[in-house]
Design a protein around this motif. Structure first.
Motif, PDB file in Angstrom:
ATOM      1  N   ASP A   1       0.797  -1.227   0.000  1.00 40.78           N
ATOM      2  CA  ASP A   1       0.000   0.000   0.000  1.00 40.78           C
ATOM      3  C   ASP A   1       0.829   1.276   0.000  1.00 40.78           C
ATOM      4  OD1 ASP A   1      -2.384  -1.409   0.051  1.00 40.78           O
ATOM      5  OD2 ASP A   1      -2.438  -1.464   2.237  1.00 40.78           O
ATOM      6  N   ILE A   2       2.087   1.170   0.339  1.00 42.66           N
ATOM      7  CA  ILE A   2       2.928   2.360   0.513  1.00 42.66           C
ATOM      8  C   ILE A   2       2.980   3.225  -0.741  1.00 42.66           C
ATOM      9  CG2 ILE A   2       5.346   3.070   0.813  1.00 42.66           C
ATOM     10  CD1 ILE A   2       5.530   1.064   3.079  1.00 42.66           C
ATOM     11  N   GLU A   3       2.957   2.622  -1.903  1.00 40.75           N
ATOM     12  CA  GLU A   3       3.068   3.375  -3.152  1.00 40.75           C
ATOM     13  C   GLU A   3       1.864   4.283  -3.430  1.00 40.75           C
ATOM     14  OE1 GLU A   3       1.466   0.263  -6.482  1.00 40.75           O
ATOM     15  OE2 GLU A   3       3.431  -0.107  -5.613  1.00 40.75           O
ATOM     16  N   HIS A   4       0.788   4.129  -2.665  1.00 40.99           N
ATOM     17  CA  HIS A   4      -0.412   4.949  -2.887  1.00 40.99           C
ATOM     18  C   HIS A   4      -0.452   6.205  -2.018  1.00 40.99           C
ATOM     19  CE1 HIS A   4      -2.136   1.938  -5.495  1.00 40.99           C
ATOM     20  NE2 HIS A   4      -1.770   1.037  -4.616  1.00 40.99           N
ATOM     21  N   VAL A   5       0.562   6.369  -1.184  1.00 43.60           N
ATOM     22  CA  VAL A   5       0.668   7.563  -0.335  1.00 43.60           C
ATOM     23  C   VAL A   5       1.991   8.231  -0.661  1.00 43.60           C
ATOM     24  CG1 VAL A   5       0.780   8.421   2.038  1.00 43.60           C
ATOM     25  CG2 VAL A   5      -0.732   6.517   1.482  1.00 43.60           C
ATOM     26  N   ASP A   6       1.954   9.536  -0.849  1.00 48.78           N
ATOM     27  CA  ASP A   6       3.171  10.263  -1.195  1.00 48.78           C
ATOM     28  C   ASP A   6       3.879  10.842   0.020  1.00 48.78           C
ATOM     29  OD1 ASP A   6       2.981  10.221  -4.221  1.00 48.78           O
ATOM     30  OD2 ASP A   6       1.013  10.980  -3.650  1.00 48.78           O
ATOM     31  N   LEU A   7       3.095  11.218   1.019  1.00 48.11           N
ATOM     32  CA  LEU A   7       3.658  11.914   2.167  1.00 48.11           C
ATOM     33  C   LEU A   7       2.789  11.678   3.386  1.00 48.11           C
ATOM     34  CD1 LEU A   7       5.576  14.112   3.425  1.00 48.11           C
ATOM     35  CD2 LEU A   7       3.967  15.820   2.533  1.00 48.11           C
ATOM     36  N   CYS A   8       3.451  11.431   4.526  1.00 44.74           N
ATOM     37  CA  CYS A   8       2.760  11.390   5.816  1.00 44.74           C
ATOM     38  C   CYS A   8       3.205  12.613   6.616  1.00 44.74           C
ATOM     39  CB  CYS A   8       3.107  10.130   6.603  1.00 44.74           C
ATOM     40  SG  CYS A   8       2.420   8.625   5.912  1.00 44.74           S
ATOM     41  N   LEU A   9       2.229  13.371   7.095  1.00 45.09           N
ATOM     42  CA  LEU A   9       2.486  14.507   7.971  1.00 45.09           C
ATOM     43  C   LEU A   9       2.156  14.058   9.389  1.00 45.09           C
ATOM     44  CD1 LEU A   9       0.676  17.285   5.897  1.00 45.09           C
ATOM     45  CD2 LEU A   9       3.131  16.794   5.951  1.00 45.09           C
TER      46      LEU A   9
ATOM     47  N   VAL B   1       7.685  14.883   9.097  1.00 45.40           N
ATOM     48  CA  VAL B   1       7.180  14.412   7.804  1.00 45.40           C
ATOM     49  C   VAL B   1       7.882  13.103   7.452  1.00 45.40           C
ATOM     50  CG1 VAL B   1       6.642  16.732   6.957  1.00 45.40           C
ATOM     51  CG2 VAL B   1       8.847  15.728   6.424  1.00 45.40           C
ATOM     52  N   LEU B   2       7.182  12.255   6.749  1.00 38.23           N
ATOM     53  CA  LEU B   2       7.746  10.998   6.292  1.00 38.23           C
ATOM     54  C   LEU B   2       7.372  10.825   4.825  1.00 38.23           C
ATOM     55  CD1 LEU B   2       9.180   8.313   6.946  1.00 38.23           C
ATOM     56  CD2 LEU B   2       6.971   7.414   7.689  1.00 38.23           C
TER      57      LEU B   2
END
Length: 179
Positions: A142-150, A160-161
């Motif tokens: 699933d990681i490829e569907h999120v660009d940035l974690c705040l 930020v990650l």
């Protein structure tokens, strides 16, 4: 508590000159916000907010029960991440626009390093050495569907990650969020 998180994130985006529009909740799970350009109303990215309450990781645990060696915070963070991915896919299946996941942490027992561990299975030492901690389950797909974690605390943005996704999305978000 979710309202507090949504307000904190919405205010953060507004202060950057962005226009967060709450997506109406219907039968289908969707992200919380479409974030648009304040001037021309162009859709810039999608944002899902997940609040981490003080007792988020003790769901289904009765008082007086000793929790075993499994870190429930990592499992709970992974579960929130996977749910957000489903929400992003419902409106942005082909990942045309960037997807941003904002965690608002109200739990003193967890921090952004726990999120890193839950997504990668590894931790970083002070000298930069990578240490494996746990197996990563289905979240790795699933990681490829999120660009940035705040990662927000009660007072605002703390960390930020960046996820390993599109460089174009990363550059867009860097500019828009001034990171």
């Amino acid at each position: 508590m979710a309202k507090f998180g949504e307000t904190l994130v919405s205010d953060f985006l507004s202060q950057l000159g962005l226009k967060p529009i709450k997506i109406n909740e219907g039968d289908e799970q969707t992200p919380d916000f479409e974030v648009k350009n304040m001037i021309n109303d162009e859709l810039l990215f999608y944002l899902e907010e997940k609040t981490i309450d003080p007792d988020s990781f003790l769901e289904n645990v009765e008082p007086g029960i000793i929790i075993d060696g499994n870190d429930t915070s990592e499992n709970a963070l992974e579960k929130k991440f996977r749910k957000a991915v489903k929400q992003f896919k419902s409106v942005n299946e082909n990942h045309i626009k960037p997807n941003v996941l904002a965690f608002v942490n109200l739990n003193d027992m967890v921090n952004s390093h726990d999120l890193y561990i839950s997504l990668t299975g590894t931790g970083l030492t002070e000298n930069g050495k990578v240490i494996p901690f746990r197996r990563v389950g289905r979240v790795k797909d699933d990681i490829e569907h999120v660009d940035l974690c705040l990662w927000f605390g009660k007072e605002g943005l703390q960390n930020v990650l960046w996820m390993p996704s599109s460089e174009e999305h990363k550059e867009t978000l860097k500019q828009l969020l001034r990171l």
